[in-house]
Structures are given as structure tokens and as C-alpha cells.
Design an enzyme around this catalytic site. Sequence first.
Site, PDB file in Angstrom:
ATOM      1  N   LYS A  87     -13.361   0.680  15.517  1.00  0.00           N
ATOM      2  CA  LYS A  87     -12.192   0.080  15.681  1.00  0.00           C
ATOM      3  C   LYS A  87     -11.590   0.330  16.937  1.00  0.00           C
ATOM      4  CE  LYS A  87      -7.536  -0.028  12.857  1.00  0.00           C
ATOM      5  NZ  LYS A  87      -7.023   0.731  11.629  1.00  0.00           N
TER       6      LYS A  87
ATOM      7  N   ASN B 185       0.881  -1.254   0.004  1.00  0.00           N
ATOM      8  CA  ASN B 185      -0.026   0.011  -0.104  1.00  0.00           C
ATOM      9  C   ASN B 185       0.857   1.406   0.076  1.00  0.00           C
ATOM     10  OD1 ASN B 185       0.294   0.707   2.724  1.00  0.00           O
ATOM     11  ND2 ASN B 185      -0.472  -1.236   3.163  1.00  0.00           N
TER      12      ASN B 185
ATOM     13  N   ASP C 283      -4.438  -6.225   5.482  1.00  0.00           N
ATOM     14  CA  ASP C 283      -5.474  -7.126   5.820  1.00  0.00           C
ATOM     15  C   ASP C 283      -5.375  -8.600   5.508  1.00  0.00           C
ATOM     16  OD1 ASP C 283      -6.425  -5.151   7.710  1.00  0.00           O
ATOM     17  OD2 ASP C 283      -7.645  -4.446   6.051  1.00  0.00           O
TER      18      ASP C 283
ATOM     19  N   PHE D  43      -4.008   3.579  14.722  1.00  0.00           N
ATOM     20  CA  PHE D  43      -4.488   4.538  13.594  1.00  0.00           C
ATOM     21  C   PHE D  43      -5.635   4.073  12.977  1.00  0.00           C
ATOM     22  CE2 PHE D  43      -1.205   8.138  13.058  1.00  0.00           C
ATOM     23  CZ  PHE D  43      -0.530   7.743  14.239  1.00  0.00           C
TER      24      PHE D  43
ATOM     25  N   ASP E 269      -4.300  -9.776  12.972  1.00  0.00           N
ATOM     26  CA  ASP E 269      -4.474  -8.493  13.440  1.00  0.00           C
ATOM     27  C   ASP E 269      -3.636  -8.346  14.597  1.00  0.00           C
ATOM     28  OD1 ASP E 269      -5.395  -5.962  14.669  1.00  0.00           O
ATOM     29  OD2 ASP E 269      -7.312  -6.345  14.010  1.00  0.00           O
ATOM     30  N   ILE E 270      -2.270  -7.408  14.221  1.00  0.00           N
ATOM     31  CA  ILE E 270      -1.298  -7.090  15.130  1.00  0.00           C
ATOM     32  C   ILE E 270      -1.665  -6.406  16.644  1.00  0.00           C
ATOM     33  CG2 ILE E 270       0.834  -5.912  15.274  1.00  0.00           C
ATOM     34  CD1 ILE E 270       1.290  -6.459  12.263  1.00  0.00           C
TER      35      ILE E 270
END
Length: 402
Positions: free
Chosen positions: A339, A210, A278, A325, A308-309
Site C-alpha cells: 500500500k 465498518n 472502498d 494506515f 481513493d482519498i
Amino acid sequence: MQRLYRKRIVLGVGGGIAAYKSAELVRRLRDQGAEVRVVMTQGGREFITPLTLQALSGHPVHLDLLDPAAEAAMGHIELARWADLVLIAPATADVMARLAQGVANDLLTTLVLATDAQVALAPAMNQAMWRDPATQANAELLRGRGLRFFGPAAGSQACGDVGPGRMLEAEELAQRAADCFQFLSLTGRHVLITAGPTQENIDPVRYITNHSSGKMGFALAEAAAEAGARVTLVTGPVHLPTPDRVSRVDVVSARDMLAACEAAMPADLLIAAAAVADYRPEVVAAQKLKKDPTKGDGLLLQLVRNPDILATLAQRADRPFSVGFAAETENLLEYASRKLKDKNLDLIVANDVANPSIGFNSEENAITVIDRELHETAFAQTSKGKIARQLIAFIADRLNQH
Ligand SMILES: Cc1cc2nc3c(=O)[nH]c(=O)nc-3n(C[C@H](O)[C@H](O)[C@H](O)COP(=O)(O)O)c2cc1C
């Protein structure tokens, strides 16, 4: 306690009688654990010799803007970046006037314009000069821009007058310098920061990634280190230099990033600024994928969820104070607050990456921080370095109340 332990202070010395006190100030700052580099104006050199300040600071004194040797080693930009605090003592009426006008005609004034660090002035001048409307207007302007003023004190002056304009004593100035850092204090804390994108391999030559540049995460790492933290920065592939005093771990994929974060635990604070993929390809082809005419024009890539870290680390028994974030292109605050709840975070930083002047790859950012009570705090658009400092101060404050 050394309240300025490892803090980097540029001490600017202007051309006033009180410059003799600057020698003592170098001592007091170093007693508090600070590293000190001295910059003298042309006027400053008339009152005290660079040799004295060199001997006391343990480093050559910086004198000239247009000095080829200094520019190669540590010119105005290097000093501006190096500093955690620029303290000008004595700050003469002339230095104040030049700063108020944004004049950049010597090393000191130029580095003040170039720095993201806090700037503090210790004015020292005759009481009539201090009271003069021009000086007062300059002081007002500089305060409005966020520069701090230490003093002046009132009392008897070298010229025989009595009134306001005396520079504060060295001991007091060193304490005031330390106060600049007290609200930022992450001293003794281990801060784990993730930054940059991840790369998820498709085959030996291709990957999914990304647009994250890592700039925000790196700026946060730098600001956390300045605030006294021991910083571990786990970063995906980016083209950025490692900030000073930061321990960097380079990773490629989301799974590598999780493993590196787990290895770095325990931490007091986790700031997850990385843009983690993801999904990753379910199968990584052993050889480069070739065009297959039997399958038409399309290629179907089966993706699977990555771990999901942030949620993984925030659910541990020894969970750090966790800050996420949310980079979104729409419904920013709604997605961000969802979130925050779903991942069991303490704070979430929302930024609108649809706006090209902020977010991915840009030099600036504007953010809104949301806490568990869904209270929103907005930080106006400015450089990522400045936003990082403001954000670290905000987070440190919350962490210290936790
Ligand atoms: C003996 C003497 C003492 C001075 N003391 C001061 C002072 O305490 N504060 C001040 O603002 N200017 C003082 N001045 C005037 C400054 O030296 C002058 O404005 C100079 O341009 C300031 O240089 P700077 O911008 O490098 O600080 C003094 C001048 C002389 C000759």
C-alpha cells in the site's frame, strides 16, 4: 520566541523551601507562552501561599483531591487530560517516594497517575536526603518509567550544607520544559487528519459501514494539536468529543470525505486514519427497499469503487507528507508495504485488526510504522493516547528532516 506557546503546564508544588522559586517559575513559563495551572500539595501550602500562585498564574490554585467544586469543574482527571506537561517543582523526597509507589493520596499524585502527558520532576532537598539510597532508588524507578528529571544542581543549600539537591533556577526550568516539546514540534504546520468510518447509503434508511470508532484518529488529532500544529480533523460519523484546539469537519460518505480534505488543502502533513469504504452502492434507492417476493430470497447490491482519498491527495503537485494506515487481518506487513508503494506514501502505519485487544473500537493499539526504505519501527501495545503521542513525535521527526 515563545517556546511554550499554547502549551498547557500543570505545575505541582511540593513542600520544600524551594517552593519560593515556584512563583518565579510561573512567570518564566508564562513568558514562554505557556498556560499554567498550579496544584499544591499539603506540604507546599506551608511554604508559599496559594494566593501568590493564583495571582501569578491567573487561575485559582488546585489544592484538594476531594473537593466537590473542583471535581465538577476541573478535578484530577480533567487536569490530567488538560496537561501537555506536568512539572513538579519543587519535587520533594516525599513526593518522589509517593510517585515511585504509585500512591494516590492527594490531587498531585493522583493526577500524575491519571495523565498521559509527560511528567518532569525538579528535585529540591537537602544533599543527604538526595543522596539517601531510598531517594536514589525512587529516582531510578521513576526515570525507568519515563519521568524526566530536571536537576538537581549542586551548591550551597538553605540548610547550610553544600552538595547536590538544589532546585534549578526558574529560567533554566522553563527552558527544560520547552525542551520537552522540541522533538514533537509541529509548530506552524497544518496537519490534516481523517478519522472514523464512512457510511455509504443503500436507501434512505440503510447504509454500509465498518467498525472504525475513530478513537485513533481523534487521539492523533489531539497529539498533533499538543505538538503545536493547526489541525483539521475530517471525520466520518463517530461518537467522540472534538479534541481541544482542533478544527473538526463532519462528513458521511467517502466522496464527502475527499471533498472536505480537498477543501482543507494545502496541508504539510496528511494522516489518513479513517477506515474509508472502498465501495459504495452504485445506485442509492430513492425510497426504502422492500422485500420483493418475485426475486426469491436474495438481494443483489451492485457496488462501485469509491475514490481513493489518500492516493488522490498524495498524487497532487502540492502533496503533503503522507501517512497512511493499513488495518489488516492477515499478511499485515506485506499488505502494508504494498500500500505504501501503490499510494505513493511517505510512511504507513500497520495495525492488526484481527487482534481484539487492539485496533477497531478498542482502547489500546500496537503498531508498526514502515517507511519508504521498508524500515520497520514497532510501537508496543499501550493506550491509543500514548501511541498517538509516540507516533506524532516519530512523524514530526521525519517531516522535519524531509
Ligand atoms: C523547614 C522545612 C523545610 C523542608 N524542606 C524540604 C525540602 O527542601 N525538600 C524536601 O524533600 N523536604 C523538605 N522538608 C520536608 C517536607 O516538608 C516533608 O517531607 C513533607 O511531608 C513534604 O510534603 P509534600 O509531599 O507535600 O512535598 C522540609 C521540612 C521543613 C520543616
